[in-house]
Every structure is written in structure tokens, then in C-alpha cells.
Scaffold this active site. Structure first.
Site, mmCIF file in Angstrom:
data_model
loop_
_atom_site.group_PDB
_atom_site.id
_atom_site.type_symbol
_atom_site.label_atom_id
_atom_site.label_comp_id
_atom_site.label_asym_id
_atom_site.label_seq_id
_atom_site.Cartn_x
_atom_site.Cartn_y
_atom_site.Cartn_z
ATOM 1 N N CYS A 33 0.834 -1.211 0.000
ATOM 2 C CA CYS A 33 0.000 0.000 0.000
ATOM 3 C C CYS A 33 0.866 1.257 0.000
ATOM 4 O O CYS A 33 0.733 2.114 -0.859
ATOM 5 C CB CYS A 33 -0.932 0.012 1.193
ATOM 6 S SG CYS A 33 -2.255 -1.194 1.068
ATOM 7 N N HIS A 34 1.749 1.367 0.991
ATOM 8 C CA HIS A 34 2.553 2.586 1.078
ATOM 9 C C HIS A 34 4.044 2.307 1.281
ATOM 10 O O HIS A 34 4.789 3.163 1.741
ATOM 11 C CB HIS A 34 2.020 3.498 2.182
ATOM 12 C CG HIS A 34 0.567 3.778 2.042
ATOM 13 N ND1 HIS A 34 -0.386 3.059 2.723
ATOM 14 C CD2 HIS A 34 -0.113 4.655 1.257
ATOM 15 C CE1 HIS A 34 -1.582 3.485 2.384
ATOM 16 N NE2 HIS A 34 -1.451 4.441 1.500
#
Lengths: 185, 420
Positions: free
Chosen positions: A149-150
Site C-alpha cells: 500500500c505505502h
């Protein structure tokens, strides 16, 4: 009762102000208390119900997991990562200096048996499930897990090493029921 | 100058009120609002109905968070609410009995209106909006009763939806449309749940209109005489807020007694058997609040006519302001209407009672006589009395009526002086 009596009754000097205050405060107080108790019991219905709480432990048989393999199980609706670590992975985890870490914790403090790492598979950044459980997965720069995701990188002890996540992967409460069976929760 | 005045008003509430007059509104409608000074406890039931609506919506929303609208899971999800959800039993019993309390309150509210002529000029639309609320309540209550998916839920839904099959030609199509299939099944349950959730908010909307219409001319009163001077009224607060609070306290005691000591008293045990489309319960009855209408349905040997009469039993209420055109509102001053009224009241109870009895033997006869009187009261007695009934002497004003009660002395002049 005559009309005059009624008239006199209306005069304000016959009003017992103290009694009125007492009545007003006790009535309002009781109403507020009753309302609060009612509201709290109604709001309580939204808390986890008994059937949900009853599912809060999970037993896992570790025997089929070969060295170097991982297993994902569900506990309280979340994935639990169980990794049978190789001696190489254990060594890297142990050799990492604590001072290099963002969230300082020794590998020893995160395991019950160094061969087995048990962590909650939820990234501490915003709750995604990191990659690294399957053979072909990107395990990140530190050989543990990588959150797509990040871009948070976790090491072989599940500790945060790089990226936006603030904390290490959480270690759930668990116990070894026997040598090869753990009970999570 | 104007700007200066605005600036002079200090305080956050004034600042807000200047831009959004909520406080003026509250003051106007709940505080200074001039209300006839002779309202009796029957005037409590409007506010009680409002409180009940709020209780139903709050408990309903919380229940909807736990309920599953699927034929496979609905019954079990309700049992889960009863056993596993924290205070779930309380939530469900409040909601279940709240429906009954709502109808008790609203029926009393309506009988009040019928007795004191609250539906007459200029409150016709107020009354008709009330009938709309009743219809919405009936639809909502019926669909809510289907949701637990017990035997009574299923067969109640089957019977009530089949009412529409009585209409020639289009009947079957309507029923299939209502079901979303060829029997009461999952599509029916899902839409009933959605509508059961939606309609209460429609009720809230109509209640708002009901209140706007009420505050246009203010409350009727036990004498049925118009307010003639300021002396006939008192401010709503504190006089009627306190009276409403007392009524609310008594009401909640009754409500709580039902919830805690007899939660299933008004329900039917068969609804704790999961729905079975292959077997109808031996004796199927609707919830108590539908029984009078159910009795009218069964009183008629013809299917279509029975259904039409049942619908007409509610629809006739819309025409009340034009069926009873007698100038005097309150039954207190109409000696004949008063007696027919009480007979009508008893007749409604009788209808409710035969509605719960099996449709055979003497019960059929009783239900027919009661049905005749039900419609006779509205369609024959009311118009007849409007023309021919002589009334007893009316007091000259509300104040005069209040005073004559107090002093047994009919001099309106002394009454006025007391008021001032």
C-alpha cells in the site's frame, strides 16, 4: 373555595421558591440519570456480542510447516502470520542492532521459541496486509514482509525498518499448548 | 440603525438566532405558544405518540445493525439478538412492545379527536394528515412483524398480501409484484425490511406537517370552543411541558412494565417457530391492533367486498370532517352524539375481540352486527345528527367554562375578571 382565595393563591409571595428549586433539580437530575443509563445500555448493543467474543481464540497445529515456510491463519477476523524461521533468518534478526530500529525491540522479546515468529499480519501504518507469506512474494529489503500500500518494509522479526509505518507488526497473545500447537488469544 | 441593533444583541445564541432563527422557533412553538388553559390528560397523547416514534426509530436503527434480511438467516439473527448481543433482548422487547404502545397511544389520540370534534373546521387537514400517519404506521408495523421470519410472520405476510388478489383481473399481478416472485420469499423479505426502515422517516415527515397544521390554529380543547381572548390561553411552557412530562412518566412506567414483566403478552407464541412455507398454523391472527379491521374483513362472505370494506374502514376516516358537519365540536354538549360515540367505542372493542375469535358460529353474527354499526355510525348517524341534534347550552368562552366548573357559577363577567 371562593374566587378570592384563588386570587390570593396566585400571589407570588405565597410561592415557596426553595421547594420549587428542590423539585426541579431532583426531577431533572433523575430524568438525566435515567436517560443516561438508558442511552448507555442501548449504545452497549453495538459492542462485540457474546458470539463474537466466543471466537476470540484460535488453535494452530505447527507440525506441517517446514522450515522456511509460512502459514496465515485467521484470528478475530485478522490474518496471523506464522513463520518457521530458518537459522539464517533468526541470526539476521538477532544481529540487528537495536539502535538502528525505528521501534526498538529485541528479537527475543518478540518470540516464545526463536524458530517460530507469530505476528498479526496487519501493517501498522493504515491496516493493509503486507506481502511476504507466499513463495513468490516481494519480501522487502529486509527479508521479512513488504506492504504494497505505502511501501513499509519489515524484517525477519516483523520489525519496521523502512517506510511510513510507525510500529513493528504486533505480536498477538499466544501460548504453546504443546511443542507443536499454539493457542492464539 | 438596524445594524446597530443587531450588534447590540450579545451572546452566541443571539448570533445564531439572527442568522438561523431556531431559538425563536422553539420559543414560539414550545415555550410561549398559547395553548387553551383547559386541556385535560387526553391531550397528552400527541406528545406521547411523538416520543414513541423516537423510541421506535432509535431502537429500530440499533436492531437493524444486528438483523439480517435473508430468509435463511433472519430467524437466527433475531435469536442472536436475544441471546448474544449485549442488551439485545431489551432492545428487541422495547421495539416489539413499542409497536403495541404506539398503536394504543394513537388509537386513544384518535378517539380523543373523535369525542371532542378535533377534526372539524378549521382542523380538517390536521385530521387527514393524522389518518395518513395511521396508514403509514399500519404498513410499517405489518412489515416489521414479517422480519423475524417466524410462522406468524410468514403466514401474516402471505394472508395480507393475498388481500390484493381479491381485485379482479389485476389482483394476481399485484400480488406477484408485491412478492417479487411466486410466493412470499427472500425478495419479499428484503423489500419489506427496506420499506420497514424507510417508512418511519416518512412518518416523521408527515408528523412535521401534522404539527405545522396543528400550530396554525392551535389545539382544540374539551369545550370545543374557539379561543376568544388571551385569557383563554396559557403559555405551553411550563404549564403543558410539565403536564406532558407527568404523562410521559406514567406512560413509561406502563411501557416498562410490559417490556420487563410481560414482553410476550401481546405477541403470538407461534412466531417463535421458524417460518415453514409448507404448513400454516392452525389459528392465524394478526397483531391485536389490526383485529378490528380483520374482523370486518371476515364478517363479509364475499372476498372482494370483505377486502374493500376493510380498506374502507380506514378510508372513511378521511371523510369525517364532511360526514359530521354539526357546528358543535365537543361531545360534552351533544347529548345524542355522546351516546352513539360511546357505543361506537365499545363496538370497536367488540370488533377487536371477535377478530381474535375463530370465524364460526355466533362470532360471525356478532362481527356482522358490529361491522354494520361501525359504518352506520360514520355514514348514517353522523350526517343525521349533524342535521337534527339539538345541543345543550354552550359556555360563552373557555374561561367561562373553567370558572363555572370551579365555582358552579355561570356569570361570564366574573370569569373574565379572574383571568385578568
Amino acid at each position: 373555595m371562593s374566587e378570592k382565595d384563588l386570587k390570593d393563591k396566585d400571589l407570588s409571595d405565597s410561592v415557596d421558591e426553595e421547594k420549587r428549586d428542590f423539585l426541579f433539580i431532583t426531577t431533572a437530575g433523575l430524568a438525566v440519570a435515567g436517560g443516561a443509563v438508558t442511552a448507555l445500555s442501548l449504545i452497549d448493543t453495538m459492542n462485540p456480542a457474546k458470539d463474537v467474543l466466543a471466537l476470540s481464540t484460535t488453535e494452530v497445529d505447527l507440525a506441517p510447516i517446514e522450515e522456511g515456510q509460512s502459514l496465515t491463519v485467521m484470528w478475530r477476523g485478522k490474518p496471523i502470520f506464522i513463520r518457521h524461521r530458518t537459522s539464517e533468518e533468526i541470526r539476521t534478526a538477532n544481529n540487528t542492532s537495536i539502535n538502528e530500529l525505528k521501534h526498538m525491540a529485541s528479537d527475543e522479546s518478540r518470540v516464545k521459541n526463536p524458530k517460530w515468529l507469530v505476528v498479526v499480519g496487519v501493517c501498522t501504518h493504515l491496516g493493509c496486509v503486507p506481502l511476504g507469506q507466499k513463495v513468490g512474494d516481494n519480501k522487502g529489503e529486509f527479508g521479512g514482509w513488504f506492504c504494497p500500500c505505502h511501501g513499509s518494509h519489515y524484517d525477519t522479526s516483523g520489525r519496521i525498518r523502512k517506510g511510513p509505518a510507525p510500529l513493528n507488526l504486533e505480536v498477538p497473545p499466544y501460548d504453546f499448548v504443546s511443542d507443536e500447537i499454539i493457542k492464539i488469544g | 440603525m438596524k445594524e446597530k441593533e443587531t450588534e447590540n444583541k450579545k451572546g452566541i445564541s443571539n448570533w445564531i438566532d439572527e442568522r438561523l432563527p431556531v431559538f425563536t422557533f422553539i420559543n414560539h412553538n414550545l415555550r410561549d405558544y398559547p395553548t387553551p388553559k383547559n386541556l385535560n390528560y387526553f391531550w397528552n397523547f400527541g406528545s406521547l405518540a411523538g416520543v414513541t416514534l423516537v423510541i421506535m426509530i432509535v431502537t429500530g436503527i440499533l436492531l437493524a445493525m444486528q438483523y439480517t434480511a435473508n430468509t435463511e438467516m433472519a430467524f437466527d439473527s433475531v435469536e442472536r439478538i436475544m441471546r448474544d448481543v449485549n442488551n439485545g433482548w431489551l432492545l428487541r422487547y422495547i421495539h416489539m412492545n413499542g409497536a403495541s404502545m404506539f398503536f394504543i397511544i394513537v388509537y386513544i389520540h384518535m378517539f380523543r379527536g373523535l369525542y371532542y370534534g378535533s377534526y372539524k373546521y378549521p382542523r380538517e387537514i390536521l385530521w387527514m394528515l393524522g389518518v395518513v400517519i395511521l396508514l403509514l404506521m399500519m404498513a410499517t408495523a405489518f412489515m416489521g412483524y414479517v422480519l423475524p421470519w417466524g410462522q406468524m410472520s410468514f403466514w401474516g405476510a402471505t394472508v395480507i398480501t393475498n388481500l390484493f388478489s381479491a381485485f379482479p383481473v389485476i389482483g394476481d399481478y399485484i400480488v406477484t409484484f408485491l412478492w417479487g416472485g411466486f410466493s412470499v420469499d427472500n425478495p419479499t423479505l428484503t423489500r419489506f425490511f427496506v420499506l420497514h426502515y424507510l417508512l418511519p422517516f416518512a412518518i416523521v415527515g408527515v408528523v412535521a406537517l401534522h404539527l405545522v397544521a396543528l400550530h396554525q390554529f392551535g389545539s382544540n380543547n374539551p369545550t370545543g370552543i374557539d379561543v376568544k381572548s388571551e385569557g383563554d390561553t396559557i403559555p405551553f411552557h411550563p404549564y403543558y411541558t410539565v403536564k406532558d412530562y407527568l404523562g410521559l412518566g406514567v406512560y413509561l412506567i406502563v411501557f416498562a412494565f410490559l417490556v420487563f414483566f410481560a414482553p410476550n403478552f401481546l405477541g403470538h407464541p407461534d412466531n417463535y417457530i421458524p417460518a415453514n412455507p409448507l404448513q400454516t398454523p392452525a389459528h392465524i391472527v394478526p397483531e391485536w391492533y389490526f383485529l378490528p379491521f380483520y374482523a370486518i374483513l371476515r364478517a363479509v362472505p364475499d372476498k372482494l367486498l370483505g377486502v374493500l370494506l376493510m380498506f374502507a374502514a380506514v378510508m372513511v376516516l378521511f371523510f369525517l370532517p364532511w360526514l359530521d358537519k354539526h357546528k358543535i365540536r365537543s361531545a360534552n354538549f351533544r347529548p345524542f352524539y355522546k351516546q352513539f360515540y360511546w357505543l361506537f367505542f365499545i363496538n370497536c372493542i367488540v370488533l377487536g375481540w371477535v377478530g381474535a375469535m375463530p370465524a364460526e358460529g355466533v362470532y360471525v353474527l356478532i362481527s356482522r352486527v358490529a361491522t354494520l354499526y361501525y359504518f352506520g355510525f360514520f355514514l348514517i348517524i353522523m350526517p343525521f345528527l349533524s342535521k337534527f341534534e339539538k345541543t345543550t347550552d354552550l359556555p360563552s368562552s373557555i374561561s367561562a367554562a373553567v370558572i363555572s366548573e370551579k365555582f358552579d357559577n355561570n356569570e361570564p363577567s366574573s370569569a373574565e375578571s379572574y383571568v385578568k
